[in-house]
Design a protein around this motif. Structure first.
Motif, short mmCIF file in Angstrom:
data_model
loop_
_atom_site.label_atom_id
_atom_site.label_comp_id
_atom_site.label_asym_id
_atom_site.label_seq_id
_atom_site.Cartn_x
_atom_site.Cartn_y
_atom_site.Cartn_z
N PHE A 29 0.82 -1.21 0.00
CA PHE A 29 0.00 0.00 0.00
C PHE A 29 0.85 1.26 0.00
O PHE A 29 0.54 2.24 -0.67
N GLY A 30 1.94 1.26 0.76
CA GLY A 30 2.80 2.43 0.85
C GLY A 30 3.53 2.73 -0.45
O GLY A 30 3.60 3.88 -0.89
N LEU A 31 4.06 1.70 -1.09
CA LEU A 31 4.74 1.91 -2.36
C LEU A 31 3.74 2.31 -3.45
O LEU A 31 4.07 3.12 -4.33
N GLU A 32 2.53 1.79 -3.36
CA GLU A 32 1.48 2.21 -4.29
C GLU A 32 1.22 3.70 -4.13
O GLU A 32 1.10 4.44 -5.13
N VAL A 44 7.20 8.93 1.89
CA VAL A 44 5.94 8.27 2.24
C VAL A 44 6.23 7.28 3.37
O VAL A 44 7.09 6.41 3.24
N PHE A 45 5.48 7.42 4.46
CA PHE A 45 5.71 6.59 5.64
C PHE A 45 4.52 5.65 5.86
O PHE A 45 3.37 6.06 5.74
N LYS A 46 4.83 4.40 6.17
CA LYS A 46 3.78 3.42 6.46
C LYS A 46 3.58 3.33 7.97
O LYS A 46 4.50 3.58 8.75
N THR A 47 2.38 2.97 8.34
CA THR A 47 2.02 2.82 9.75
C THR A 47 1.85 1.34 10.04
O THR A 47 1.01 0.68 9.44
N LEU A 48 2.68 0.84 10.94
CA LEU A 48 2.65 -0.58 11.30
C LEU A 48 2.31 -0.72 12.78
O LEU A 48 2.76 0.09 13.60
N ILE A 49 1.55 -1.74 13.11
CA ILE A 49 1.19 -2.00 14.50
C ILE A 49 1.97 -3.21 14.97
O ILE A 49 1.98 -4.25 14.32
N VAL A 50 2.64 -3.04 16.11
CA VAL A 50 3.45 -4.13 16.66
C VAL A 50 2.94 -4.51 18.05
O VAL A 50 2.31 -3.71 18.74
N GLN A 51 3.25 -5.74 18.41
CA GLN A 51 2.95 -6.25 19.75
C GLN A 51 4.24 -6.17 20.54
O GLN A 51 5.23 -6.80 20.18
#
Length: 154
Positions: A29-32, A44-51
Motif C-alpha cells: 500500500f505504501g509503495l502504491e 511516504v511513511f507506512k504505519t505498522l502496529i506491533v505487539q
C-alpha cells in the motif's frame, strides 16, 4: 472525512490531503501511494502496529524500508517486538490494514516514528483509508501522537 483528518482540522494543523485511485490488487500500500502520488518512497511513511511485551504500539517508517523489530523493542524498553495480529490491529486502531493512520486511532497507543522523518519539511502518512494520504510536517505528527523518535528502520 476520516478520524485522522478530523483530528488535524480540530487541532488546526497545516496539512494537505492527497487522494488516488487505490488498486485492489496492490501488494504494498505504501509503495502504491508513492507511485500514484509521484513521490520519492523516502517521503511516504507506512504505519505498522506491533505487539510489545504486553501492549500494542504504532511504528511509522518510510515505505522504502522495513521495520527493525529489535530496534523498536529497544526504543520501547521491551524485551521483544513482533508484528501485531491483523484483527487486533484493526480493532484497536479502528482502521483497515492498508489504511491505518497514526492519527485519530480508536485507542491511543505508544508511537515510534523513524528519526529519518526529520530530514524532510513534510512527509506523507495514511489519512485513514486506502487511496488517501495526508502530507504534514513530521514535528506536527510527532506532537499529535506524542511519539518517540528513534532509528527503527532496517
Amino acid at each position: 472525512m476520516t478520524p485522522a483528518i478530523k483530528l488535524l482540522k480540530k487541532q488546526g494543523i497545516t496539512h494537505t490531503v492527497h487522494e488516488y485511485k487505490h488498486n485492489a490488487h496492490a501488494t504494498s500500500f505504501g509503495l502504491e501511494a508513492a507511485e500514484k502520488l509521484n513521490l520519492s518512497p523516502e517521503l511516504v511513511f507506512k504505519t505498522l502496529i506491533v505487539q510489545l511485551d504486553k501492549q500494542l504500539a504504532v511504528c511509522v517508517v518510510p515505505v522504502s524500508h522495513s521495520l527493525n523489530l529489535k530496534a523498536v523493542a529497544k526504543a520501547a524498553s521491551s524485551k521483544k517486538a513482533a508484528m501485531a495480529d491483523k484483527q487486533d490491529a484493526q480493532k484497536t486502531t479502528g482502521y483497515v490494514l492498508g489504511g491505518v493512520s497514526p492519527l485519530g486511532q480508536k485507542k491511543r497507543l505508544a508511537t515510534f516514528i523513524d528519526e529519518s522523518a526529520l530530514n524532510y519539511q513534510t512527509i506523507y502518512v495514511s489519512a485513514g483509508k486506502r487511496g488517501m494520504d495526508v502530507e504534514l510536517a513530521p514535528q506536527d505528527l510527532q506532537n499529535l501522537c506524542n511519539a518517540t523518535l528513534a532509528n527503527i528502520k532496517d
